[in-house]
Design a protein around this motif. Structure first.
Motif, PDB file in Angstrom:
ATOM      1  N   UNK A 161      54.044  49.984  40.801  1.00 47.75           N
ATOM      2  CA  UNK A 161      53.376  51.217  40.392  1.00 47.75           C
ATOM      3  C   UNK A 161      53.190  51.259  38.881  1.00 47.75           C
ATOM      4  N   UNK A 162      54.190  50.827  38.127  1.00 48.29           N
ATOM      5  CA  UNK A 162      54.089  50.814  36.667  1.00 48.29           C
ATOM      6  C   UNK A 162      52.927  49.936  36.212  1.00 48.29           C
ATOM      7  N   UNK A 163      52.768  48.774  36.842  1.00 54.90           N
ATOM      8  CA  UNK A 163      51.688  47.861  36.474  1.00 54.90           C
ATOM      9  C   UNK A 163      50.325  48.477  36.782  1.00 54.90           C
ATOM     10  N   UNK A 164      50.189  49.072  37.972  1.00 51.90           N
ATOM     11  CA  UNK A 164      48.909  49.667  38.351  1.00 51.90           C
ATOM     12  C   UNK A 164      48.576  50.860  37.461  1.00 51.90           C
ATOM     13  N   UNK A 169      43.056  52.254  34.452  1.00 55.45           N
ATOM     14  CA  UNK A 169      42.018  52.937  33.683  1.00 55.45           C
ATOM     15  C   UNK A 169      41.468  52.085  32.542  1.00 55.45           C
ATOM     16  N   UNK A 170      42.146  50.997  32.217  1.00 57.55           N
ATOM     17  CA  UNK A 170      41.760  50.227  31.038  1.00 57.55           C
ATOM     18  C   UNK A 170      41.116  48.887  31.347  1.00 57.55           C
ATOM     19  N   UNK A 171      41.259  48.392  32.571  1.00 55.89           N
ATOM     20  CA  UNK A 171      40.745  47.075  32.909  1.00 55.89           C
ATOM     21  C   UNK A 171      39.524  47.151  33.812  1.00 55.89           C
ATOM     22  N   UNK A 172      38.703  46.121  33.758  1.00 56.01           N
ATOM     23  CA  UNK A 172      37.578  46.020  34.686  1.00 56.01           C
ATOM     24  C   UNK A 172      38.110  45.745  36.088  1.00 56.01           C
ATOM     25  N   UNK A 173      37.244  45.870  37.069  1.00 51.19           N
ATOM     26  CA  UNK A 173      37.657  45.637  38.460  1.00 51.19           C
ATOM     27  C   UNK A 173      38.242  44.243  38.642  1.00 51.19           C
ATOM     28  N   UNK A 174      37.560  43.234  38.109  1.00 47.28           N
ATOM     29  CA  UNK A 174      38.036  41.857  38.259  1.00 47.28           C
ATOM     30  C   UNK A 174      39.350  41.634  37.533  1.00 47.28           C
ATOM     31  N   UNK A 175      39.483  42.183  36.318  1.00 47.14           N
ATOM     32  CA  UNK A 175      40.719  42.034  35.560  1.00 47.14           C
ATOM     33  C   UNK A 175      41.878  42.732  36.270  1.00 47.14           C
ATOM     34  N   UNK A 179      45.390  41.029  37.687  1.00 45.79           N
ATOM     35  CA  UNK A 179      46.706  41.475  37.240  1.00 45.79           C
ATOM     36  C   UNK A 179      47.572  41.889  38.429  1.00 45.79           C
ATOM     37  N   UNK A 180      47.001  42.667  39.343  1.00 43.68           N
ATOM     38  CA  UNK A 180      47.772  43.180  40.484  1.00 43.68           C
ATOM     39  C   UNK A 180      48.150  42.052  41.434  1.00 43.68           C
TER      40      UNK A 180
END
Length: 236
Positions: A161-164, A169-175, A179-180
């Motif tokens: 949850x912390x990562x998401x 709000x700051x990364x593009x969909x692909x980024x 990450x997730x």
């Protein structure tokens, strides 16, 4: 048994499910039986998966795969009837209450809200409601444990949850997806190191409405995952 991680990122739901099957004997001893199970099942309009007792999971997953459903409540009714039948059949089994408490189902489907297409992720878990489905909202994550402690699952869920929350709000969909997915692989690897019921490899599904892409047998050492369309195959 199982570890399933889920993140609802808005347009896309990401689901990671480990691949280990574990038998539990009458004495409660857990015996790993292989790491090749495909726990994420394609349906006509999404996916269905689950954690816990295969004797309860499989009838529901197979029926939804082969016949679909008109309403999420149809799946809920099937889950409740399956739990009731299992309870009657295993009434004398000392593991009955544990099996009921540890078994959960989850599935996706597309719908329309305010003229916008959305992907729904709903789940059944006895702890969250003995006779109802719950919905995972955008920006939220879940960890469904099967064979390791609720406390461990809550710790994994908090980390994801912390990562998401920090990224959505700051990364593009692909980024954000990268990450997730990378962090999910790390978490699966971590829990596999401390739980004999969880494999270090997992299948990862990307669900966008009725479209599903999947990377099979992924692990934390993969340098580049390959996602391919997941076919809907009903029983012959």
């Amino acid at each position: 048994m199982t570890c399933i991680l889920v993140a609802h990122l808005g347009d896309e739901v990401i689901i990671a499910a480990d691949k280990r099957v574990t038998e539990i004997n009458q004495d409660g001893v857990k015996i790993p039986c292989g790491d090749n199970e495909e726990k994420i099942v394609r349906t006509k309009i999404g996916v269905i998966t689950g954690a816990g007792s295969m004797a309860m999971l499989e009838p529901v997953k197979s029926f939804v795969r082969d016949h679909g459903f008109k309403s999420p409540d149809d799946v809920l009714d099937l889950i409740l009837r399956t739990r009731d039948s299992f309870s009657k059949l295993h009434a004398e089994n000392p593991r009955l209450q544990a099996d009921l408490a540890e078994t959960s189902w989850m599935f996706t489907y597309p719908t329309v809200v305010d003229d916008q297409s959305v992907t729904r992720f709903v789940y059944y878990h006895q702890q969250h409601g003995a006779d109802s489905l719950r919905r995972l909202d955008v920006g939220r994550v879940m960890c469904f444990p099967g064979g390791f402690s609720l406390e461990q699952a809550q710790e994994l869920q908090a980390k994801l949850q912390d990562v998401v929350t920090a990224s959505i709000k700051s990364l593009s969909t692909d980024q954000l997806r990268e990450v997730v997915v990378t962090y999910m692989l790390t978490l699966i690897s971590e829990v596999s190191a401390i739980s004999e019921t969880v494999s270090s490899t997992c299948d990862i599904a990307l669900v966008d409405g009725s479209e599903v892409m999947v990377a099979m047998s992924a692990w934390t050492g993969d340098l580049a995952l390959t996602f391919a369309p997941m076919a809907h195959q009903v029983a012959g």
